[in-house]
Scaffold this motif. Sequence first.
Motif, PDB file in Angstrom:
ATOM      1  N   ALA A  17       0.834  -1.206   0.000  1.00 53.83           N
ATOM      2  CA  ALA A  17       0.000   0.000   0.000  1.00 53.83           C
ATOM      3  C   ALA A  17       0.865   1.252   0.000  1.00 53.83           C
ATOM      4  O   ALA A  17       0.577   2.233  -0.696  1.00 53.83           O
ATOM      5  N   ALA A  18       1.955   1.225   0.768  1.00 52.99           N
ATOM      6  CA  ALA A  18       2.862   2.379   0.819  1.00 52.99           C
ATOM      7  C   ALA A  18       3.532   2.591  -0.532  1.00 52.99           C
ATOM      8  O   ALA A  18       3.753   3.728  -0.960  1.00 52.99           O
ATOM      9  N   ARG A  19       3.820   1.513  -1.224  1.00 56.17           N
ATOM     10  CA  ARG A  19       4.493   1.596  -2.525  1.00 56.17           C
ATOM     11  C   ARG A  19       3.603   2.288  -3.560  1.00 56.17           C
ATOM     12  O   ARG A  19       4.096   3.001  -4.442  1.00 56.17           O
ATOM     13  N   GLN A  20       2.301   2.107  -3.430  1.00 55.86           N
ATOM     14  CA  GLN A  20       1.371   2.686  -4.406  1.00 55.86           C
ATOM     15  C   GLN A  20       1.224   4.201  -4.269  1.00 55.86           C
ATOM     16  O   GLN A  20       0.684   4.859  -5.147  1.00 55.86           O
ATOM     17  N   LYS A  21       1.712   4.762  -3.169  1.00 57.19           N
ATOM     18  CA  LYS A  21       1.521   6.194  -2.921  1.00 57.19           C
ATOM     19  C   LYS A  21       2.576   7.090  -3.570  1.00 57.19           C
ATOM     20  O   LYS A  21       2.449   8.311  -3.521  1.00 57.19           O
ATOM     21  N   SER A  23       4.645   9.549  -5.637  1.00 56.91           N
ATOM     22  CA  SER A  23       4.171  10.638  -6.495  1.00 56.91           C
ATOM     23  C   SER A  23       4.999  10.801  -7.757  1.00 56.91           C
ATOM     24  O   SER A  23       4.784  11.751  -8.521  1.00 56.91           O
ATOM     25  N   PHE A  24       5.931   9.906  -7.994  1.00 51.13           N
ATOM     26  CA  PHE A  24       6.863  10.047  -9.119  1.00 51.13           C
ATOM     27  C   PHE A  24       7.112   8.678  -9.745  1.00 51.13           C
ATOM     28  O   PHE A  24       6.858   7.641  -9.115  1.00 51.13           O
ATOM     29  N   PRO A  25       7.604   8.635 -10.978  1.00 56.96           N
ATOM     30  CA  PRO A  25       7.908   7.345 -11.617  1.00 56.96           C
ATOM     31  C   PRO A  25       9.193   6.754 -11.039  1.00 56.96           C
ATOM     32  O   PRO A  25      10.294   7.221 -11.340  1.00 56.96           O
ATOM     33  N   VAL A  26       9.054   5.752 -10.206  1.00 52.40           N
ATOM     34  CA  VAL A  26      10.190   5.173  -9.490  1.00 52.40           C
ATOM     35  C   VAL A  26      11.237   4.633 -10.455  1.00 52.40           C
ATOM     36  O   VAL A  26      12.442   4.853 -10.278  1.00 52.40           O
ATOM     37  N   ASP A  27      10.801   3.925 -11.483  1.00 50.27           N
ATOM     38  CA  ASP A  27      11.751   3.342 -12.439  1.00 50.27           C
ATOM     39  C   ASP A  27      12.587   4.426 -13.120  1.00 50.27           C
ATOM     40  O   ASP A  27      13.767   4.217 -13.420  1.00 50.27           O
ATOM     41  N   GLN A  28      11.981   5.564 -13.342  1.00 50.31           N
ATOM     42  CA  GLN A  28      12.695   6.657 -13.996  1.00 50.31           C
ATOM     43  C   GLN A  28      13.824   7.183 -13.111  1.00 50.31           C
ATOM     44  O   GLN A  28      14.917   7.488 -13.595  1.00 50.31           O
ATOM     45  N   LEU A  29      13.567   7.272 -11.816  1.00 49.28           N
ATOM     46  CA  LEU A  29      14.608   7.724 -10.897  1.00 49.28           C
ATOM     47  C   LEU A  29      15.722   6.680 -10.791  1.00 49.28           C
ATOM     48  O   LEU A  29      16.910   7.023 -10.712  1.00 49.28           O
ATOM     49  N   THR A  30      15.358   5.414 -10.801  1.00 53.28           N
ATOM     50  CA  THR A  30      16.364   4.346 -10.786  1.00 53.28           C
ATOM     51  C   THR A  30      17.276   4.465 -11.998  1.00 53.28           C
ATOM     52  O   THR A  30      18.507   4.368 -11.888  1.00 53.28           O
ATOM     53  N   ASN A  31      16.687   4.674 -13.164  1.00 55.90           N
ATOM     54  CA  ASN A  31      17.485   4.849 -14.380  1.00 55.90           C
ATOM     55  C   ASN A  31      18.450   6.011 -14.249  1.00 55.90           C
ATOM     56  O   ASN A  31      19.607   5.940 -14.676  1.00 55.90           O
ATOM     57  N   TYR A  32      17.982   7.092 -13.647  1.00 56.17           N
ATOM     58  CA  TYR A  32      18.821   8.277 -13.483  1.00 56.17           C
ATOM     59  C   TYR A  32      20.013   7.968 -12.585  1.00 56.17           C
ATOM     60  O   TYR A  32      21.159   8.333 -12.900  1.00 56.17           O
ATOM     61  N   ILE A 609       8.774   4.891   0.565  1.00 54.03           N
ATOM     62  CA  ILE A 609       9.033   3.569  -0.004  1.00 54.03           C
ATOM     63  C   ILE A 609       9.484   3.693  -1.452  1.00 54.03           C
ATOM     64  O   ILE A 609      10.410   3.005  -1.898  1.00 54.03           O
ATOM     65  N   GLY A 610       8.848   4.578  -2.204  1.00 53.40           N
ATOM     66  CA  GLY A 610       9.249   4.784  -3.599  1.00 53.40           C
ATOM     67  C   GLY A 610      10.689   5.244  -3.724  1.00 53.40           C
ATOM     68  O   GLY A 610      11.434   4.792  -4.601  1.00 53.40           O
ATOM     69  N   LEU A 611      11.110   6.132  -2.829  1.00 52.92           N
ATOM     70  CA  LEU A 611      12.483   6.640  -2.873  1.00 52.92           C
ATOM     71  C   LEU A 611      13.498   5.546  -2.539  1.00 52.92           C
ATOM     72  O   LEU A 611      14.602   5.526  -3.104  1.00 52.92           O
ATOM     73  N   THR A 612      13.136   4.654  -1.647  1.00 49.72           N
ATOM     74  CA  THR A 612      14.056   3.548  -1.353  1.00 49.72           C
ATOM     75  C   THR A 612      13.996   2.489  -2.452  1.00 49.72           C
ATOM     76  O   THR A 612      15.024   1.898  -2.805  1.00 49.72           O
ATOM     77  N   ASP A 613      12.819   2.248  -2.999  1.00 50.95           N
ATOM     78  CA  ASP A 613      12.725   1.328  -4.150  1.00 50.95           C
ATOM     79  C   ASP A 613      13.585   1.818  -5.310  1.00 50.95           C
ATOM     80  O   ASP A 613      14.162   1.021  -6.059  1.00 50.95           O
ATOM     81  N   ALA A 614      13.665   3.141  -5.466  1.00 55.23           N
ATOM     82  CA  ALA A 614      14.391   3.721  -6.593  1.00 55.23           C
ATOM     83  C   ALA A 614      15.887   3.430  -6.536  1.00 55.23           C
ATOM     84  O   ALA A 614      16.573   3.521  -7.555  1.00 55.23           O
ATOM     85  N   PHE A 615      16.398   3.061  -5.374  1.00 54.90           N
ATOM     86  CA  PHE A 615      17.805   2.659  -5.310  1.00 54.90           C
ATOM     87  C   PHE A 615      18.040   1.393  -6.128  1.00 54.90           C
ATOM     88  O   PHE A 615      19.177   1.100  -6.509  1.00 54.90           O
ATOM     89  N   GLY A 616      16.982   0.637  -6.359  1.00 47.96           N
ATOM     90  CA  GLY A 616      17.067  -0.496  -7.279  1.00 47.96           C
ATOM     91  C   GLY A 616      17.646  -1.774  -6.716  1.00 47.96           C
ATOM     92  O   GLY A 616      17.994  -2.682  -7.464  1.00 47.96           O
ATOM     93  N   PHE A 617      17.732  -1.905  -5.399  1.00 48.43           N
ATOM     94  CA  PHE A 617      18.353  -3.096  -4.829  1.00 48.43           C
ATOM     95  C   PHE A 617      17.458  -4.325  -4.955  1.00 48.43           C
ATOM     96  O   PHE A 617      16.248  -4.244  -4.783  1.00 48.43           O
ATOM     97  N   THR A 618      18.075  -5.458  -5.227  1.00 47.04           N
ATOM     98  CA  THR A 618      17.357  -6.726  -5.166  1.00 47.04           C
ATOM     99  C   THR A 618      17.417  -7.261  -3.734  1.00 47.04           C
ATOM    100  O   THR A 618      18.249  -6.825  -2.924  1.00 47.04           O
TER     101      THR A 618
END
Length: 677
Positions: A17-21, A23-32, A609-618
């Motif tokens: 639920a936290a991941r869905q909130k 406000s930005f494209p997470v994958d795009q930040l990971t790419n950056y 959660i999105g900002l930490t997901d954006a680090f891209g860690f498995t």
Amino acid sequence: MAPTSKQLQQSTHDIQAARQKASFPVDQLTNYLYGGPENLKKVDKYRTIIANEPAFTKKKAAFQSRQEQLHSSIHAARRFIEIAEEQNFSTQEFLELFALSGISTPGYILNNIIDDNVAFWPVIEFQGTDEQAKKWLDAAKRHAIVGCYAQTELSHGSNVVGLQTTATFDEATDEFVINSPDITAAKWWIGGLGVAATHAVLQAQLISKGKNYGPHIFIVPIRSPLDYKPIKGVTVGDIGPKAYGGFATVDNGYALFDNVRIPRDYMLMRFAKVSKTGEYQPPVHSKLSYGSMVKLRVSILSDAGWRLAKSSTIAIRYCTSRRQFNPDQNGLESQVISYSSVRHRLYPLVATAYALILSGINLNKTFNVMTEQLSREDATLLPEMHVNSCAFKVWGARRSSEGIEECRKAMGGHGYSIFSGVSEHFATFVPANTYEGDNFMLCQQVGRAMLKQLDNLLKGKSYNLKTATYLDVLISNPTITVDANSIYNPELQLALFGKRAAHLVANLGRQVKAGRPWGDVNMECWEICLAHAEFLLLKQFHDTVRDLQKSQPLLAPVVQKLTNVFALSILTGTGLATFLTSQSINVADVDTIQEAYRNSLNEIVDDAIGLTDAFGFTDDELNTALGKKDGNPYGELWEAAQSNPLNSDEGREELGELMKTILHRGDNLAYIKAAKL
């Protein structure tokens, strides 16, 4: 008893639920962060290789002795080499694969970011002739030799000038004689030296014709690559386990040299040279050799960012999944992440991780430019890189290691379990505060450099360091007005951080002018070093936001929010005293700034959660039971405990027999039966 199914389901639901909130494209930040989709695609390829290779698993390490871990890591090192050959990887691709794995092995230092060959290579590349580079790097890249960088001694570390190992030139044989006068001169803490290295690039006092020319670098054989026995005259070994169990699979070692002879051309001679007749030719620039040391400090900055990123990812995911106290009408307790104290502790750490990573990217680019210049004996960028890398190293090592430990504490009791995945990062990264220059020694170099810039300002000369331009405020003395709106303004934030740094430098100047000895102004230098680093980190944050506004506008707002958290957390926290004493802010403004800080934390609640997901860690990279991407910390922690050998039938039986030797002493067995205990 295992946790209930309801709790397991709720913890997973909460993090999703936290991941869905976001406000930005997470994958795009990971790419950056990874330099674009092509680079990320390559990283994902490495991740797939690592995940599918049994030799790279970390699951057994928690229950292994250090010797067992060393054996496993050598098997892993061999498998890395085999995979690189199977995949026809370039040297750079091999190093990228290894760094991403999070595995450290004998022969590697700085735990996966710089291996000993990479410490070995740049020194030879920077300071060796073309012929020397070809000979030694060809051998190293084939893994026919294993190199290490041997500078620190048992009695000397940061004081390189005071090193006692000597390299005395013998004209009669055209050789250098490497010697350790006593055990205090033993090379010590050298990563890769303990069990792995066949050769070292070694710092020693160059002596020719009876004159000491100071520390220079020599290639010195340690073990024969034919039979792996120590070279005659070399006493070598491992220094033993390190604090907190850190660097368990890194063979930090020692070596003593008893008149070990090496050919004259084993001295690296791109810059400084010694002729056959013993004549010494100094380098064009006396500090050209600093380039390789800067390399190590540059890498510490990035390492600080990515380690803190991993730790904060684990902590925020866990605190999102975990619920404690204050049940609502449905009986659900409150999420730990919802508590103000937890947000105050963790959200600034996410911002700090981003600040370190972004500045690390930029510093690496500048370093590459400097490297190209140094190859042409152009040292234009070296002073700036030296000062800034010192400041970044001090700040990054201090704040990241403190932040990693704060992540552990924010996770409560379970954070102390090795299965949290955080303790390893602390144990491995905390020594960065002392290696590659003790932090309090390096800050003196920053302070001294800034005093020179202050002297230039007062004499109307231009700055030697472009990043010292904030000193202009000492002349212009602008009035900076802080209110609830202006505090979010990038120019105002930079003005505040610049004014603080400038006034701290001015205060140091007054102290020195008044006659205070240099040895008694270390704390003033410390504050200047931190303030200089924080100004540069904040500037890079704002530069990144401006870049994103043009190139990827969907990312700019969330990075701006992070920038505000970073700036305001320093203004109200670790930097508050120096902002006040330097009169960069007024006491009357503190309440306004603190309220703005609270608002900035609230701004990123939905994005955490999105900002930490954006680090891209498995999950494999994080190696955690508590911070997996899909939650379920209780189930994962339960399963991790079941793998404990003490919980096996064999383990229980063995310890049970031992315990019975206590329980059944004397007539206890009869007593236990009679008392029906």
